[in-house]
Enzyme design. Structure first.
Site, mmCIF file in Angstrom:
data_model
loop_
_atom_site.group_PDB
_atom_site.id
_atom_site.type_symbol
_atom_site.label_atom_id
_atom_site.label_comp_id
_atom_site.label_asym_id
_atom_site.label_seq_id
_atom_site.Cartn_x
_atom_site.Cartn_y
_atom_site.Cartn_z
ATOM 1 N N GLY A 121 0.811 -1.219 0.000
ATOM 2 C CA GLY A 121 0.000 0.000 0.000
ATOM 3 C C GLY A 121 0.837 1.258 0.000
ATOM 4 O O GLY A 121 0.343 2.354 -0.247
ATOM 5 N N ARG A 122 2.102 1.104 0.342
ATOM 6 C CA ARG A 122 2.984 2.288 0.333
ATOM 7 C C ARG A 122 4.420 1.906 0.001
ATOM 8 O O ARG A 122 5.355 2.635 0.309
ATOM 9 C CB ARG A 122 2.923 2.993 1.662
ATOM 10 C CG ARG A 122 3.198 2.087 2.849
ATOM 11 C CD ARG A 122 3.246 2.894 4.091
ATOM 12 N NE ARG A 122 3.205 2.053 5.277
ATOM 13 C CZ ARG A 122 3.428 2.502 6.491
ATOM 14 N NH1 ARG A 122 3.714 3.760 6.670
ATOM 15 N NH2 ARG A 122 3.359 1.692 7.525
ATOM 16 N N ASP A 153 -2.521 6.787 2.885
ATOM 17 C CA ASP A 153 -2.000 7.856 2.022
ATOM 18 C C ASP A 153 -0.736 7.441 1.271
ATOM 19 O O ASP A 153 -0.162 8.223 0.531
ATOM 20 C CB ASP A 153 -1.727 9.113 2.853
ATOM 21 C CG ASP A 153 -0.768 8.847 4.014
ATOM 22 O OD1 ASP A 153 -0.195 7.732 4.089
ATOM 23 O OD2 ASP A 153 -0.591 9.741 4.859
ATOM 24 N N GLY A 154 -0.280 6.216 1.503
ATOM 25 C CA GLY A 154 0.901 5.748 0.781
ATOM 26 C C GLY A 154 2.215 6.277 1.333
ATOM 27 O O GLY A 154 3.285 6.012 0.793
ATOM 28 N N ARG A 204 14.600 -0.283 1.323
ATOM 29 C CA ARG A 204 14.851 -1.577 1.955
ATOM 30 C C ARG A 204 15.486 -2.526 0.943
ATOM 31 O O ARG A 204 15.250 -2.407 -0.260
ATOM 32 C CB ARG A 204 13.545 -2.184 2.474
ATOM 33 C CG ARG A 204 12.739 -1.228 3.336
ATOM 34 C CD ARG A 204 11.693 -1.940 4.160
ATOM 35 N NE ARG A 204 10.582 -2.476 3.410
ATOM 36 C CZ ARG A 204 9.484 -2.985 3.993
ATOM 37 N NH1 ARG A 204 9.399 -3.037 5.305
ATOM 38 N NH2 ARG A 204 8.501 -3.455 3.262
ATOM 39 N N ARG A 211 5.918 -12.552 1.306
ATOM 40 C CA ARG A 211 5.339 -12.838 2.620
ATOM 41 C C ARG A 211 4.437 -14.066 2.526
ATOM 42 O O ARG A 211 3.992 -14.422 1.435
ATOM 43 C CB ARG A 211 4.484 -11.631 3.036
ATOM 44 C CG ARG A 211 5.283 -10.354 3.130
ATOM 45 C CD ARG A 211 4.515 -9.178 2.534
ATOM 46 N NE ARG A 211 5.412 -8.028 2.329
ATOM 47 C CZ ARG A 211 5.726 -7.180 3.286
ATOM 48 N NH1 ARG A 211 5.186 -7.285 4.459
ATOM 49 N NH2 ARG A 211 6.587 -6.206 3.061
ATOM 50 N N ASP A 280 0.838 -11.290 6.856
ATOM 51 C CA ASP A 280 1.405 -10.429 5.803
ATOM 52 C C ASP A 280 2.718 -9.793 6.245
ATOM 53 O O ASP A 280 3.364 -9.107 5.461
ATOM 54 C CB ASP A 280 0.397 -9.347 5.386
ATOM 55 C CG ASP A 280 -0.111 -8.532 6.572
ATOM 56 O OD1 ASP A 280 -0.714 -9.134 7.481
ATOM 57 O OD2 ASP A 280 0.098 -7.313 6.590
ATOM 58 N N ASN A 281 3.106 -10.037 7.500
ATOM 59 C CA ASN A 281 4.391 -9.520 7.971
ATOM 60 C C ASN A 281 5.364 -10.656 8.263
ATOM 61 O O ASN A 281 6.285 -10.508 9.060
ATOM 62 C CB ASN A 281 4.186 -8.677 9.232
ATOM 63 C CG ASN A 281 3.496 -7.352 8.931
ATOM 64 O OD1 ASN A 281 3.536 -6.873 7.797
ATOM 65 N ND2 ASN A 281 2.872 -6.767 9.923
HETATM 66 P P1 AMP Z 1 1.561 -2.876 8.219
HETATM 67 O O1 AMP Z 1 0.700 -3.020 9.421
HETATM 68 O O2 AMP Z 1 2.414 -1.639 8.215
HETATM 69 O O3 AMP Z 1 2.366 -4.099 7.943
HETATM 70 O O4 AMP Z 1 0.566 -2.658 6.982
HETATM 71 C C1 AMP Z 1 -0.552 -3.453 6.694
HETATM 72 C C2 AMP Z 1 -1.126 -3.061 5.360
HETATM 73 O O5 AMP Z 1 -1.531 -1.688 5.362
HETATM 74 C C3 AMP Z 1 -0.171 -3.195 4.194
HETATM 75 O O6 AMP Z 1 -0.943 -3.547 3.076
HETATM 76 C C4 AMP Z 1 0.381 -1.810 4.038
HETATM 77 O O7 AMP Z 1 0.856 -1.530 2.753
HETATM 78 C C5 AMP Z 1 -0.843 -0.980 4.340
HETATM 79 N N1 AMP Z 1 -0.517 0.377 4.846
HETATM 80 C C6 AMP Z 1 -0.021 0.700 6.063
HETATM 81 N N2 AMP Z 1 0.132 2.032 6.164
HETATM 82 C C7 AMP Z 1 -0.264 2.564 4.985
HETATM 83 C C8 AMP Z 1 -0.336 3.887 4.460
HETATM 84 N N3 AMP Z 1 -0.002 4.961 5.187
HETATM 85 N N4 AMP Z 1 -0.793 4.035 3.203
HETATM 86 C C9 AMP Z 1 -1.166 2.985 2.464
HETATM 87 N N5 AMP Z 1 -1.119 1.714 2.893
HETATM 88 C C10 AMP Z 1 -0.674 1.501 4.137
HETATM 89 MG MG MG Z 2 3.206 -5.068 6.712
#
Ligand code: AMP
Ligand code: MG
Length: 518
Positions: A121-122, A153-154, A204, A211, A280-281
Site C-alpha cells: 500500500g505504500r 496515504d501511501g 529496503r 510474505r 502479511d508480515n
Molecule cells: P503494516 O501493518 O504496516 O504491515 O501494513 C498493513 C497493510 O496496510 C499493508 O498492506 C500496508 O501496505 C498498508 N498500509 C499501512 N500504512 C499505509 C499507508 N499509510 N498508506 C497505504 N497503505 C498503508
Molecule cells: Mg506489513
C-alpha cells in the site's frame, strides 16, 4: 615504447550504442553499473501493478548505511555521485534506468482474522539488482499511494522510517536474519497521523520481500495457476534444493518452517518483540520484516506487549513462538490446493510443520546455553535457564544488562550483575548453582567472559535510543541517527566511549508509548 595493441575500432553494435548513450545521456550511463533483473515483474499482471513512485518534495538524506551499500557492492560514495541521482531516485523522484517499479498484491490474516486483500500500500519494488551477494530486491517504503493503499496515504513518517532503518541494520549486526535498510530520505511534506508529522522514504533491501500473505492471496481466490507460478518462482530462486524432493511443496514448507523456528529463537534470545506478527508480515525467507511498533525488552517481562493496538496481547513477547507456528499453518493452508488429494495433502503439510516443535526449542536452548557461557550439554541446564529467566521476570530485571553483566560473573564475587536484582537472596541461590555448573565443566572465567560477550550484546536499539535519534532528526539533526547506527553496528564490542548507549532507559522512557501508526 610498449606493445599495447591498437584500440579495436570495430566494436560490436551493443557497445557502440552504450558509447553513444554516454555521449548524449552521461548521467544514465554512469548509473548503469546497476544491472536490473525485474523477475517479479515478469511473473505477470496478476502479481503486481506497475507504477511510478511519487516524489518527496525537496528531499534530503536523513541517513545511509555504508554496510548495506557494501552488501550491494556499491562504491562508498554512491549517495553523493551526481551521476547516480540517488537522492532523487530514493525519494521517489525518478526511476533508475532499467528498473520497473511495481507494487505487489498480497492478502493475510491480521490478529488471527482473515483480512482480505492488502498488498504494497505504500511500498514499491524497484526490481532486483545484481550484487556480490546475489540478486537483491530494492524497495521504497513511503513513496506514495498504490492500488493497494485502501484508505492509506501511501506515505511513511520520519519517526517510523528512522526506527525501521535503525532496527533493520541493528538486527543484521546482531546476526539475526532481516531485511536490510540502505537509506532514509526525508522531506518537509506534512503527513497526518495522530498529529501532523513529516514524510520519509526508507529504501529496503532483501533477496525477497515475499510474505506468507502472497501465497494466501492466490489460494483464497482459487487462482491455483498463479499460486503454482509463485511457488515455482520461490523454489527456483530461493529454495532450489526443494525442487528435487519427492514432494517439493512439502519440502518448501519444511524449509520455511525451520527458518521461522530459528528466527523465533533469535528473537526470544535477544529479547526482541515484533509487535505485528500478522501473516502479511511474515517473510517466506524467514527474515524479520516490517518494523512497526517493535521493541527490545528493557526489564524482562514475558507478557510484554509492544503494540498499543494489540489489546488482547496476541503478539506478547512470550507468545511469538506460538504465533510463528500459527502463521505457518496459514501458509500450509494456502499451499494445500497444490499438494494433491485433500487428505494426503493435509497429512503432508502437517508433517512439514512438525519440525517446528523440535527445531524451535532446540534452537532457543542452544542460544540460551551459549548466553550462559556453557560449552558442554547437561540435562539440568534447562532448569538452570528457566530459573534464571524466572529470576529476571520476578524483578523485571533489565534483560540486556543482566546477560551482559553475567559474563563477568565469578564464583568468588558475582560482580555487578548482582546489583541488578532486588531479591539478592534469590539471585545468590541461583548463582551458587550456576557456579557449580561452571565448575563442573572447568569453565575458565576469562575465556567464558569473552565467549559470552560475543553472544550477549551490550547495545540494542532500546526505544529511548530510537526516540532520541527521532527527536534530533525532528529538530534538523540527522547526524544522531547515523551516530546511533555506528554503535549498533558493533553490538558486542565494549565501545567504552559509547557506554551511555548501553545504560538503563531513563525515567521518561518508561512512559514512552510507541504508536503503531507509521
Ligand atoms: P503494516 O501493518 O504496516 O504491515 O501494513 C498493513 C497493510 O496496510 C499493508 O498492506 C500496508 O501496505 C498498508 N498500509 C499501512 N500504512 C499505509 C499507508 N499509510 N498508506 C497505504 N497503505 C498503508
Ligand atoms: Mg506489513
Amino acid at each position: 615504447m610498449n606493445d599495447v595493441p591498437a584500440p579495436v575500432l570495430d566494436r560490436p553494435a551493443v557497445l557502440t550504442a552504450t558509447a553513444t548513450d554516454a555521449a548524449t545521456r552521461p548521467d544514465e550511463a554512469a548509473a548503469a553499473p546497476l544491472r536490473w533483473l525485474n523477475t517479479y515483474a515478469a511473473l505477470g499482471d496478476a502479481f503486481s501493478t506497475r507504477l511510478a513512485a511519487q516524489a518527496l518534495p525537496e528531499p534530503q538524506w536523513v541517513a545511509t548505511s555504508e554496510s548495506c551499500a557494501a552488501l550491494l557492492g556499491w562504491p562508498a560514495d554512491w549517495a553523493d555521485r551526481p551521476a547516480w541521482r540517488a537522492l532523487e531516485v530514493l525519494s521517489g523522484g525518478a526511476p533508475w534506468p532499467g528498473s520497473e517499479p511495481l507494487a505487489t498484491v498480497y492478502s493475510g490474516h491480521q490478529f488471527g482474522v482473515w483480512a482480505g486483500q492488502l498488498g504494497d500500500g505504500r511500498a514499491l519494488l524497484l526490481g532486483e539488482v545484481a550484487s556480490p551477494a546475489g540478486p537483491m530486491e530494492l524497495q521504497l517504503k513511503g513513496s506514495g499511494p498504490t492500488p493497494y493503499s485502501r484508505m492509506g496515504d501511501g506515505r511513511a513518517v520520519l519517526r517510523s522510517s528512522i526506527r525501521e532503518f535503525l532496527c533493520s541494520e541493528a538486527m543484521h549486526h546482531l546476526g539475526i536474519p532481516t531485511t536490510r535498510a540502505l537509506a532514509v530520505t526525508g522531506s518537509a511534506l506534512p503527513v497526518r497521523r495522530e498529529s501532523i508529522e513529516t514524510a520519509a522514504v526508507v529504501t529496503r533491501v532483501a533477496p525477497s520481500f515475499l510474505r506468507f500473505g502472497h501465497f494466501e492471496h492466490f489460494a483464497h481466490h482459487g487462482l491455483h495457476g498463479e499460486l503454482a507460478r509463485l511457488v515455482d518462482f520461490v523454489i527456483d530462486r530461493h529454495y532450489p534444493e526443494c525442487r528435487d524432493a519427492a514432494n517439493p511443496l512439502a519440502a518448501l514448507l519444511g524449509q520455511v518452517t525451520r527458518r521461522t523456528a530459528t528466527l523465533m529463537a533469535d528473537w526470544q534470545a535477544v529479547g526482541f518483540c515484533h509487535g505485528v506478527m500478522n501473516t502479511d508480515n511474515m517473510s517466506v525467507l524467514g527474515l524479520t520484516i516490517d518494523y512497526g511498533p517493535f521493541g527490545f525488552l528493557d526489564g524482562f517481562d514475558p507478557g510484554h506487549v509492544c503494540n498499543h493496538s494489540d489489546h488482547q496481547g496476541r503478539y506478547a513477547f512470550a507468545r511469538q513462538p506460538n504465533v510463528g507456528l500459527w502463521n505457518l499453518h496459514a501458509l500450509a493452508q494456502a499451499l494445500l490446493p497444490l499438494m494433491g488429494q485433500a487428505e494426503a495433502a493435509s497429512e503432508a503439510a502437517l508433517e512439514a510443520l512438525e519440525p517446528y516443535r523440535s527445531v524451535f526449542p532446540a534452537a532457543l536452548s542452544a542460544r540460551l546455553r551459549a548466553k550462559l557461557g556453557l560449552v558442554a550439554e547437561h540435562d539440568a541446564d534447562q532448569a538452570l535457564i528457566d530459573d534464571w529467566l524466572t529470576l529476571l521476570a520476578a524483578g523485571r530485571t533489565d534483560y540486556t544488562l543482566a546477560w551482559r553483566r553475567l559474563a563477568d560473573f565469578d564464583a568468588a564475587d558475582a560482580g555487578p550483575v548482582r546489583d541488578l536484582f532486588i531479591d539478592r537472596a534469590a539471585f545468590d541461590a541461583w548463582a551458587l548453582r550456576y557456579a557449580a555448573r561452571l565448575a563442573a565443566e572447568q569453565s575458565v572465567d576469562a575465556e567464558r567472559a569473552l565467549r559470552m560477550k560475543r553472544v550477549n550484546p551490550k547495545y540494542v536499539l532500546r526505544n529511548h535510543l530510537a526516540e532520541n535519534a527521532i527527536r534530533a532528526a525532528d529538530g534538523g539533526d540527522y547526524g544522531a541517527t547515523e551516530r546511533l547506527l555506528k554503535v549498533l553496528e558493533r553490538p558486542f564490542d565494549e565501545q567504552p566511549e559509547r557506554s551511555a548507549y548501553a545504560d538503563f532507559p531513563p525515567d521518561w522512557a518508561q512512559h514512552l508509548e510507541v504508536s503503531c501508526s507509521s
